[in-house]
Write an enzyme that holds these catalytic residues in place. Sequence first.
Site, mmCIF file in Angstrom:
data_model
loop_
_atom_site.group_PDB
_atom_site.id
_atom_site.type_symbol
_atom_site.label_atom_id
_atom_site.label_comp_id
_atom_site.label_asym_id
_atom_site.label_seq_id
_atom_site.Cartn_x
_atom_site.Cartn_y
_atom_site.Cartn_z
ATOM 1 N N ASP A 163 0.836 -1.213 0.000
ATOM 2 C CA ASP A 163 0.000 0.000 0.000
ATOM 3 C C ASP A 163 0.870 1.262 0.000
ATOM 4 O OD1 ASP A 163 0.906 -0.136 2.602
ATOM 5 O OD2 ASP A 163 -1.052 0.198 3.534
ATOM 6 N N SER A 164 2.199 1.087 0.058
ATOM 7 C CA SER A 164 3.101 2.229 -0.155
ATOM 8 C C SER A 164 2.843 2.851 -1.525
ATOM 9 C CB SER A 164 4.566 1.783 -0.055
ATOM 10 O OG SER A 164 4.819 0.710 -0.929
ATOM 11 N N ASP B 125 -1.133 -6.151 -0.286
ATOM 12 C CA ASP B 125 -1.411 -5.538 1.021
ATOM 13 C C ASP B 125 -2.899 -5.292 1.211
ATOM 14 O OD1 ASP B 125 0.574 -5.036 2.856
ATOM 15 O OD2 ASP B 125 1.208 -3.147 1.950
ATOM 16 N N LYS C 87 -1.124 -9.387 2.857
ATOM 17 C CA LYS C 87 -0.330 -8.940 4.010
ATOM 18 C C LYS C 87 -1.165 -7.957 4.816
ATOM 19 C CE LYS C 87 3.356 -5.948 3.687
ATOM 20 N NZ LYS C 87 2.828 -4.810 4.482
ATOM 21 N N GLU D 124 -1.001 -5.472 8.660
ATOM 22 C CA GLU D 124 -0.133 -4.921 9.699
ATOM 23 C C GLU D 124 -0.695 -5.194 11.088
ATOM 24 O OE1 GLU D 124 0.643 -0.757 8.986
ATOM 25 O OE2 GLU D 124 1.329 -1.133 6.940
ATOM 26 N N GLU E 18 9.637 -4.101 9.935
ATOM 27 C CA GLU E 18 9.992 -2.800 9.329
ATOM 28 C C GLU E 18 10.589 -1.860 10.380
ATOM 29 O OE1 GLU E 18 7.048 -0.896 6.870
ATOM 30 O OE2 GLU E 18 8.271 0.916 6.671
HETATM 31 O O1 KIV Z 1 3.552 -1.108 1.536
HETATM 32 C C1 KIV Z 1 4.713 -1.514 1.452
HETATM 33 O O2 KIV Z 1 5.438 -1.247 0.484
HETATM 34 C C2 KIV Z 1 5.220 -2.332 2.532
HETATM 35 C C3 KIV Z 1 6.691 -2.567 2.559
HETATM 36 C C4 KIV Z 1 7.315 -1.349 3.115
HETATM 37 C C5 KIV Z 1 7.047 -3.779 3.315
HETATM 38 O O3 KIV Z 1 4.489 -2.752 3.371
#
Ligand code: KIV
Length: 270
Positions: free
Chosen positions: A50-51, A89, A119, A121, A188
């Site tokens: 989600d970055s 994510d 994924k 968090e 992270e």
């Molecule tokens: O969203 C993302 O790119 C991430 C990485 C920083 C692991 O979660």
Amino acid sequence: MSSQSENIRRITVPQIAARKGGDPIVSLTSYHAHTAAIVDKYADFILVGDSLGMVMHGMENTTGVPLDLMIMHGKAVMRGTKRALVVVDMPFGTYEESPNVAFRNAARIMKETGCGAVKLEGGERMAETVHFLTQRGIPVMAHTGLTPQSSHVMGGFKTQGRDEDSWPAHEADARAVAEAGAFAIVLEGMVEPLAARITKQVEIPTIGIGASVECDGQILVLEDMLGMNPWTPKFVKVYGTLGPMIEKAVSDYAEEVKSRSFPGEDHVYR
Ligand code: KIV
């Protein structure tokens, strides 16, 4: 009859899980079909992180990223790849409320993109959800330490574990998601000795980002390591200089247009 591409088997979740303590796991983020095709040759898994909200869409943090956007980029990365495991994510607000809500949204991601895992968090607080999802056929990669979706609570993007007193809580977070069934865990932004302790304590691979060489694998945001992100974090080694290359190409083009020398002779239809 099977085509050649059908013969290339994607790396699976159990194959990643089995790499604990073995050959280091290589991974990068990708959000785009054609860059993902390049990354696919070298990475064991590709994260549609989600970055992308910050890196591609100019958002200040990741909390505004919608589920539909993750699905759209997840589909693009699946189209561009055939070898790496693709992990998508779950964005902020799509899984924290309850295991049922998380299941509904994770199932949507998996069905619509065809990815191999999601994924999310969080540590202890997400363990019940990790268990609920994995019991129902959804492989989960966990993410603890610096969790960007909680940056408002954490007061920004801060390295975790500078204070030794905080280590037990971080270790408990990692153990909780590992015991709940996560197949790997992103660590992270954390100090090296803490990452080393967690890596020893959990039976699943740890994937570091700003968390030292002590992890079982590494991940970087592709645009950061290519030098395309104006606010690249300090811990990132920049392997390419695509930002300056793009700038040079655009300024050369602008110059040619302005001086009426565009396009060159070879590119003119007569
Ligand atoms: O969203 C993302 O790119 C991430 C990485 C920083 C692991 O979660």
